[in-house]
Design a protein around this motif. Structure first.
Motif, PDB file in Angstrom:
ATOM      1  N   GLU A 214      -0.125  -3.539  -6.107  1.00 32.72           N
ATOM      2  CA  GLU A 214      -1.115  -4.490  -5.315  1.00 32.72           C
ATOM      3  C   GLU A 214      -2.046  -3.650  -4.743  1.00 32.72           C
ATOM      4  O   GLU A 214      -1.797  -2.454  -4.488  1.00 32.72           O
ATOM      5  N   THR A 215      -3.420  -3.960  -4.498  1.00 33.72           N
ATOM      6  CA  THR A 215      -4.297  -3.294  -3.885  1.00 33.72           C
ATOM      7  C   THR A 215      -4.301  -3.798  -2.352  1.00 33.72           C
ATOM      8  O   THR A 215      -3.813  -4.744  -2.098  1.00 33.72           O
ATOM      9  N   GLU A 216      -5.106  -3.083  -1.704  1.00 32.41           N
ATOM     10  CA  GLU A 216      -5.319  -3.227  -0.182  1.00 32.41           C
ATOM     11  C   GLU A 216      -5.866  -4.793  -0.093  1.00 32.41           C
ATOM     12  O   GLU A 216      -5.588  -5.618   0.588  1.00 32.41           O
ATOM     13  N   GLU A 217      -7.037  -5.038  -0.955  1.00 32.72           N
ATOM     14  CA  GLU A 217      -7.446  -6.317  -0.964  1.00 32.72           C
ATOM     15  C   GLU A 217      -6.264  -7.411  -1.485  1.00 32.72           C
ATOM     16  O   GLU A 217      -6.691  -8.462  -0.669  1.00 32.72           O
ATOM     17  N   ASP A 218      -5.753  -7.304  -2.149  1.00 31.48           N
ATOM     18  CA  ASP A 218      -4.620  -8.039  -2.654  1.00 31.48           C
ATOM     19  C   ASP A 218      -3.647  -8.388  -1.240  1.00 31.48           C
ATOM     20  O   ASP A 218      -3.362  -9.698  -1.222  1.00 31.48           O
ATOM     21  N   VAL A 219      -3.345  -7.357  -0.783  1.00 30.05           N
ATOM     22  CA  VAL A 219      -2.482  -7.444   0.562  1.00 30.05           C
ATOM     23  C   VAL A 219      -2.988  -8.256   1.703  1.00 30.05           C
ATOM     24  O   VAL A 219      -2.484  -9.195   2.265  1.00 30.05           O
ATOM     25  N   ILE A 220      -4.349  -7.876   2.093  1.00 26.30           N
ATOM     26  CA  ILE A 220      -5.163  -8.678   3.170  1.00 26.30           C
ATOM     27  C   ILE A 220      -5.057  -9.926   2.826  1.00 26.30           C
ATOM     28  O   ILE A 220      -5.039 -10.761   3.611  1.00 26.30           O
ATOM     29  N   GLU A 221      -5.420 -10.308   1.449  1.00 23.25           N
ATOM     30  CA  GLU A 221      -5.557 -11.901   0.916  1.00 23.25           C
ATOM     31  C   GLU A 221      -4.060 -12.663   1.346  1.00 23.25           C
ATOM     32  O   GLU A 221      -4.222 -13.741   1.996  1.00 23.25           O
ATOM     33  N   ALA A 222      -3.116 -11.995   1.003  1.00 22.17           N
ATOM     34  CA  ALA A 222      -1.974 -12.639   1.291  1.00 22.17           C
ATOM     35  C   ALA A 222      -1.656 -12.685   2.844  1.00 22.17           C
ATOM     36  O   ALA A 222      -0.957 -13.793   3.072  1.00 22.17           O
ATOM     37  N   MET A 223      -1.733 -11.821   3.654  1.00 22.14           N
ATOM     38  CA  MET A 223      -1.648 -11.704   4.891  1.00 22.14           C
ATOM     39  C   MET A 223      -2.627 -12.866   5.486  1.00 22.14           C
ATOM     40  O   MET A 223      -1.940 -13.755   6.461  1.00 22.14           O
TER      41      MET A 223
END
Length: 293
Positions: A214-223
């Protein structure tokens, strides 16, 4: 939704030093260890070789898995066996409750395999287990790490009706990787499950594993998605490959990156964010009993 077992395996790359685990120590740990051995009790803390077992047992927290050890789903990250589960053990709630009492558990975490083969998804045993623990050990607080019940919300309601102190359902990974990592799960169904838990007025918790690519953007979106549906408590930890047959570790996430995600989560508004390489679903679970007012 299963506590991630940490089983030694040959990875595609060497584990970094920050994933080294300290041996369990301490008076409280030794006390619980002796009870478990004497009475032949079963916890997923042991069967999953959890790196935080000593710390959790020392704090009076333990995790139990109900509804057998064979799952009807085949997620690529999970070491739990997949297949046709055995018949439901109707006495299991009483046995778990007796174990909790013997171990003098202050905060009990209950999880389970997915039981898509059952009409009620296992929710009846879930509710009976919670009630049995309250009868045998009324001072023990409870966290339930539940499945999505295939979106059959009457089964979810059966668990919510007995009002465990914390209700958790793990998102496990980001939207982009869900079909790859959680083959029979649905990202939006998990979010709907969590939304319903929060709207029931219960402390709501979820977890994500990192290292699948996952990318950082992916993680922040999920959060952000989790925060938007009312999740109060978030856990972020490093995925570890149970065997060569499971999804490979694509990346080792650094402690610094985990700390960055923690700060982002707290700024979003989560009440608690447990974020680190060795963090698992029930890590510091006893600290998540905040005031709901």
């Amino acid at each position: 939704m299963i506590e991630l077992p940490v089983i030694p395996a040959t990875q595609t790359q060497r584990k970094p030093d920050w994933l080294r685990v300290k041996l369990p120590v301490g008076k409280e740990y030794r006390h619980v260890r002796s009870l478990v051995d004497e009475h032949k009790l079963h916890t997923i803390c042991e069967s999953g070789n959890c790196p935080n077992m000593g710390e959790c047992w020392g704090a009076g927290t333990a995790t139990f898995m109900i509804l057998g050890n064979i799952c009807t789903r085949s997620c690529s990250f999970c070491a739990v066996a997949t297949g046709r589960p055995l018949a439901v053990d109707m006495d299991e709630p009483n046995r778990v409750a007796n174990s909790v009492k013997l171990m003098q558990v202050k905060h009990c975490v209950i999880t389970s395999v997915d039981r898509d083969d059952l009409k009620d998804g296992g929710s009846t045993i879930w509710a009976e287990t919670i009630n049995a623990i309250r009868r045998e050990s009324p001072e023990t607080t409870l966290e339930t790490l539940i499945p999505d019940f295939k979106g059959q919300w009457d089964n979810l309601d059966r668990v919510l009706a007995v009002r465990p102190e914390v209700v958790s359902h793990n998102l496990e990974t980001v939207r982009r990787l869900t079909r790859e990592v959680r083959i029979q799960a649905k990202y939006d169904r998990s979010l709907e499950c969590l939304r319903r838990i929060s709207e029931a007025g219960l402390r709501t918790k979820s977890g994500i594993m990192l290292g699948f690519g996952e990318t950082e953007e992916d993680v922040i979106e999920a959060m952000q998605d989790l925060y938007n549906v009312g999740v109060h408590i978030l856990t972020l930890g490093q995925y570890l490959q149970p065997t060569k047959a499971h999804h490979p570790v694509v990346e080792w996430i650094t402690p610094e990156q985990f700390e960055k995600y923690k700060q982002i989560g707290l700024e979003m508004g989560f009440k608690y964010v447990e974020s680190g390489p060795l963090v698992r679903s029930s890590y510091h679970a006893e600290k998540h009993l905040f005031d709901m007012q």
